[in-house]
Design an enzyme around this catalytic site. Structure first.
Site, PDB file in Angstrom:
ATOM      1  CG  ASN A   1       2.135   4.484 -13.206  1.00  0.00           C
ATOM      2  OD1 ASN A   1       1.929   5.562 -13.737  1.00  0.00           O
ATOM      3  ND2 ASN A   1       1.532   3.365 -13.592  1.00  0.00           N
TER       4      ASN A   1
ATOM      5  CE  LYS B   1      -1.812  11.739 -11.484  1.00  0.00           C
ATOM      6  NZ  LYS B   1      -0.848  10.627 -11.239  1.00  0.00           N
TER       7      LYS B   1
ATOM      8  CG  ASP C   1      -1.868   1.179   1.287  1.00  0.00           C
ATOM      9  OD1 ASP C   1      -1.607   2.194   0.618  1.00  0.00           O
ATOM     10  OD2 ASP C   1      -2.887   1.085   2.015  1.00  0.00           O
ATOM     11  CB  VAL C   2       2.206   3.343  -2.756  1.00  0.00           C
ATOM     12  CG1 VAL C   2       2.957   2.232  -3.476  1.00  0.00           C
ATOM     13  CG2 VAL C   2       0.889   3.669  -3.452  1.00  0.00           C
TER      14      VAL C   2
ATOM     15  CB  THR D   1      -6.009   2.363 -18.771  1.00  0.00           C
ATOM     16  OG1 THR D   1      -6.730   3.515 -18.295  1.00  0.00           O
ATOM     17  CG2 THR D   1      -4.604   2.780 -19.182  1.00  0.00           C
TER      18      THR D   1
ATOM     19  CE1 TYR E   1      -5.494  11.276 -12.059  1.00  0.00           C
ATOM     20  CE2 TYR E   1      -5.443  13.227 -13.457  1.00  0.00           C
ATOM     21  CZ  TYR E   1      -5.079  11.919 -13.205  1.00  0.00           C
ATOM     22  OH  TYR E   1      -4.290  11.236 -14.113  1.00  0.00           O
TER      23      TYR E   1
END
Length: 205
Positions: free
Chosen positions: A36, A108, A9-10, A139, A104
């Site tokens: 990523n 970023k 879990d980053v 994706t 988001y």
């Protein structure tokens, strides 16, 4: 394909530490870090409609994870005197959108700014840090957008001069370039792979 998988879990500091420790213990060095992880949930929308829970969830995954991964991997790279870090930002980090995903976009932008600063700070130690800024990529996440809201997806597609979304392999090729010695004179860079979106005023009919 050979490799080592470490469930992580980053957004959890101990998990990130275990990840890079496993990489170092297995391979003897950590030469490349490609950070990523990212989410874009539907409840991240206009600033007028996005709640704090959605805001913080996106910030944790998209921005805090990059902070933790960079903070953890840089000491490994300092000891070996080299390394390449690639952080995934986005073309939305350099542009504004009326179809907003406010957390988001902000996350970023944070990734882009952090990558630039780290690229400058650690350049003399042989550590390169670049921000990869993809355009929309074909994706499952994007396909879900097409399925749930085709009009919104079509509104995005019209702004791509190349007339299509990127394939995952095209983004992977950019990552491979930034990870390799072919990009050895690049650091603190905003590396746009966006089909021309950020350079377009109007697109071909």
């Amino acid at each position: 394909m050979d490799g080592t998988f470490v469930r992580t879990d980053v957004t959890v500091e101990d998990d990130v530490a275990a990840l890079f420790s496993a990489a170092y213990d297995t391979y003897g060095s950590v030469d490349v870090a490609f950070n990523n992880a990212g989410i874009s949930p539907p409840d991240d929308d206009s600033i007028l409609d996005t709640g704090l829970d959605a805001w913080w969830r996106v910030q944790q995954v998209n921005l805090t994870s990059v902070f933790l991964c960079c903070k953890t991997v840089i000491p490994y790279m300092q000891r070996q005197g080299k390394g390449s870090i690639i952080n995934t930002a986005s073309f939305v980090a350099v542009m504004g959108a009326a179809t907003s995903q406010i957390s988001y976009s902000a996350s970023k932008g944070g990734v882009l700014s952090m990558s630039r600063e780290l690229g400058v700070q650690f350049a003399r130690e042989g550590i390169r840090v670049n921000a990869l800024c993809p355009g929309p990529v074909n994706t499952p996440l994007l396909q879900e957008l097409f399925a749930s809201d085709p009009a919104r997806a079509a509104r995005r597609l019209v702004h791509v001069p190349l007339g299509r979304f990127a394939q995952p392999e095209e983004i992977a090729a950019a990552v491979a370039f930034l990870a390799s010695d072919d990009s050895s004179f690049m650091t603190a860079s905003t590396f746009l792979v966006d089909g021309g979106i950020s350079g377009a005023y109007v697109t071909p009919e």
